[in-house]
Design a protein around this motif. Sequence first.
Motif, PDB file in Angstrom:
ATOM      1  N   VAL A 273       0.861  -1.184   0.000  1.00 19.33           N
ATOM      2  CA  VAL A 273       0.000   0.000   0.000  1.00 19.33           C
ATOM      3  C   VAL A 273       0.893   1.229   0.000  1.00 19.33           C
ATOM      4  CG1 VAL A 273      -1.798   1.293   1.190  1.00 19.33           C
ATOM      5  CG2 VAL A 273      -1.801  -1.199   1.281  1.00 19.33           C
ATOM      6  N   GLN A 274       0.621   2.168  -0.904  1.00 19.97           N
ATOM      7  CA  GLN A 274       1.409   3.390  -1.002  1.00 19.97           C
ATOM      8  C   GLN A 274       0.477   4.578  -1.173  1.00 19.97           C
ATOM      9  OE1 GLN A 274       4.072   2.986  -4.314  1.00 19.97           O
ATOM     10  NE2 GLN A 274       4.943   1.069  -3.598  1.00 19.97           N
ATOM     11  N   THR A 275       0.859   5.691  -0.555  1.00 19.83           N
ATOM     12  CA  THR A 275       0.127   6.930  -0.749  1.00 19.83           C
ATOM     13  C   THR A 275       1.108   8.091  -0.704  1.00 19.83           C
ATOM     14  OG1 THR A 275      -1.759   8.261   0.015  1.00 19.83           O
ATOM     15  CG2 THR A 275      -0.394   7.220   1.714  1.00 19.83           C
TER      16      THR A 275
ATOM     17  N   PHE B 203       3.540   0.841   3.034  1.00 22.58           N
ATOM     18  CA  PHE B 203       3.618  -0.350   3.882  1.00 22.58           C
ATOM     19  C   PHE B 203       3.533  -1.562   2.976  1.00 22.58           C
ATOM     20  CE2 PHE B 203       1.506  -3.845   6.164  1.00 22.58           C
ATOM     21  CZ  PHE B 203       2.396  -4.000   7.223  1.00 22.58           C
ATOM     22  N   ASP B 204       4.476  -2.501   3.139  1.00 22.36           N
ATOM     23  CA  ASP B 204       4.386  -3.752   2.397  1.00 22.36           C
ATOM     24  C   ASP B 204       4.604  -4.920   3.349  1.00 22.36           C
ATOM     25  OD1 ASP B 204       7.273  -4.175   2.563  1.00 22.36           O
ATOM     26  OD2 ASP B 204       7.470  -2.747   0.939  1.00 22.36           O
ATOM     27  N   TYR B 205       3.984  -6.025   3.012  1.00 26.66           N
ATOM     28  CA  TYR B 205       3.988  -7.204   3.884  1.00 26.66           C
ATOM     29  C   TYR B 205       4.054  -8.452   3.015  1.00 26.66           C
ATOM     30  CZ  TYR B 205       2.446 -10.645   7.361  1.00 26.66           C
ATOM     31  OH  TYR B 205       2.362 -11.733   8.199  1.00 26.66           O
ATOM     32  N   MET B 206       4.870  -9.405   3.428  1.00 26.10           N
ATOM     33  CA  MET B 206       4.945 -10.684   2.746  1.00 26.10           C
ATOM     34  C   MET B 206       4.869 -11.812   3.759  1.00 26.10           C
ATOM     35  SD  MET B 206       7.940 -12.309   0.287  1.00 26.10           S
ATOM     36  CE  MET B 206       9.027 -12.743   1.644  1.00 26.10           C
ATOM     37  N   ASP B 207       4.002 -12.775   3.494  1.00 26.66           N
ATOM     38  CA  ASP B 207       4.015 -14.012   4.280  1.00 26.66           C
ATOM     39  C   ASP B 207       4.385 -15.155   3.351  1.00 26.66           C
ATOM     40  OD1 ASP B 207       1.485 -15.482   3.263  1.00 26.66           O
ATOM     41  OD2 ASP B 207       0.676 -13.536   3.846  1.00 26.66           O
ATOM     42  N   TYR B 208       5.115 -16.102   3.869  1.00 28.36           N
ATOM     43  CA  TYR B 208       5.590 -17.200   3.035  1.00 28.36           C
ATOM     44  C   TYR B 208       5.658 -18.480   3.848  1.00 28.36           C
ATOM     45  CZ  TYR B 208      10.144 -17.019   5.360  1.00 28.36           C
ATOM     46  OH  TYR B 208      11.144 -17.064   6.302  1.00 28.36           O
TER      47      TYR B 208
END
Length: 770
Positions: free
Chosen positions: A369-371, A392-397
């Motif tokens: 998400v970027q603003t 904000f960025d998020y990664m699940d793996y």
Amino acid sequence: MNTSFESSRPLGSLVLGCVFLGAFPAHAQPLQARPRKTASVASSAHQNVESILVRGTTRGSARLHPTDETTYSAERTDFAHRAAQSVADMVATLPGVTVLQGNGPRDSVVSVRGSGARQSYGLKNLQVTEDGFPMTQPDGTARADLIDPHAYEGVDVFQGPASTLYGNYAINGAINFRTRNGADIHGLELGSDFGSFGLFNNYITIGAGNKRYDFMLFGSDVRSNGFIANSQYNTSTENMRLRVNLTSSDRLILKFVNNVTDTSLPLRLSLNQFRSNPYQNGCANAASAAAGCASVNLLVNGAYGARQTMSPQQAGLGRFDRRSIVGLRWEHDFDPGTTWHTQFTYDQRHTDQPTSTTAFVGPFNSYNVQTDLTNRSRIGKTPLTSFVSASFDYMDYGYQVYNLTPQGGATRGALNSTSYGHQWNISLRFQEDWQFSPLWHAVIGLGGTQSDVGAVQTLYNRSASSTSLQNITANRRFFNLAPEASLVYTPTKDWTLHSRVGTAYATPGYSSFFVTPQGTYGNNTQLKSETSLGFDLGAEWHPSPSINIQATGFYEFYRNELVSQSAGVNTPAGSYTFNAPASEHRGIELGATWQPLHASLPGARLKLSYTYDNQIYTKYTETLSNSTMARNFSRKGNLIPGVMPHFLDARVLYDQPDGWLQGLGGFAEVTWRSSFYLDNANILKAPSYALLNLEVHYDPPERLGWAHRLHSYFEVQNVTNQVYAAGATDISDTLLSTGQQAGRRVLANKTGSIYAGSPRAFFGGVRIKF
């Protein structure tokens, strides 16, 4: 400094004012339609001093570039008249950019100032975007598999430490790919490329647009037998962008990319294997293999005990990966001077990679998400552009590593290890862009990122009597700041001078925490963030429309640089990562275009790009060990392996502008890469090489009616049939039983490093527009 190295406009044009804000990061600002026009802005104090290159848009929002950062661009005219199989063909003419062969047909390792040269795959230490949407996942992983050059209008490369605007992993800059505009396509295009090694690429492009919308849809299917044994592949790509003007002040942009890569994969060779059998011929059966063949030793029962030697074909080594990206952006103009952008991107990467003795399998789901808000105002009579952004960025793996068995077809045996976790990054940044006089332009900015990595790895240790589990936990948080400042000075219309101080950072990715220096899965959780401080000083000179020259010198200081090396083919993970406490990168980039006979032969051009890249350790002591002892070796003053000190690309181009032969053109290209070290001790080198490529194409003029819709080309690559190393990853040094470092003879037999480049190859293609 924002410059574009291409023949269609002056290199030295200064990007100024409200239109070209250095504050807009490529990942926050989608570069869309960019019709080119040049203008001169006169002032009472200094008439016709600024040469302003306006890259505007008809879509209701300014698409902006960093004013202060060294930037090179390749346009469609640079790569559309050739086979253009991968991103390597798009960036071949850009100074500071080199490409090595990764693990697969289009897995190009793109390196900016040596950024990713020490990696075996992907685009590392760079932030990668497409039409402004992020293509780099939160762990810093970006891959070039999904890039088919036929879909693109151009690519922009922003060079030097750039975390102020681009955030984590922009340690060497950023790259933005620009897809074609629907309004420019205005219909349907069908194309096909074909040539050596059974290559076929069939593709389709659909485009339409007007003042209310712009739509582009691209699809391709590529297949080839490959020129190395066990390198046949089939990859398909779909790419779509839709822009809709909801109102005069509101726009929506929808983006979709999907790629499926199905490729067999050969093993990387040692230097001696490469010299003996570069294309791995006669290697299909390990028991009767020819000299110079690489092989893997697989556990007979898939769990423990005895091993059996297998060729890549017998083992079934390869990659089956899928990448799907969808993004949506809303752009809103509060007033003519204030614009707000907000976008969301979902990115899933699913891997199935039996590439050595193990198979790496798992999904990687990312959310971004970027603003950002931009305000264009004035201080007195001088323009000021203010920018603020949050992301904000998020990664699940969750991935599993299975042992391969000798049954063939990449048959999985027992679990070797598993890893489950996440990584997120939250960033804030701002920048002030001030044109404080007719001759001077200043930019200052500050960015910061909080990163969190949480993961648990489980190792399965198996024997005939038992199975034991070992859990390794990584819970790490990193906070990094990146300030920057720059000045641009334009004393005359022919000269532009620029200076910049930039900083950057890159946190260790999850995978680097769980691979030991022996190339096995285990504990490596002590890694630190790498940081850099860089200085750029450059000049641009365009004394006439026929001459454009740009030169930039850079000097960058690194702390805790993250360096990767191969531990060999028959290791579960293959490569491991360590911190080099202090290092320096310094060099020169030079780009030039020249029309030597501008009046009498306007279709002839010369194009040159050259880079000198000198990278050394200034503080690093490496520990080598054998079964009985360990010793420390200082690497201070050694060249950092994997980085080419010299690389050059020179083209002689000709396009007939009129007459009966109008539309006929071609080029002759020479590419030279110097030798470079493969190990920290600076004992073993990958060999240098020079290649000659020839191309001819025909675009019929409009006066020929329907025939104008047909484009064709023919190309010969590697005309002299040179054997060369297209990809060479770093290898680890070895401690002998005597306590001495192994010499060149031992290192030349270390596997897991080299892929050969293509022998002489012939390609042709046709494209028709309806």
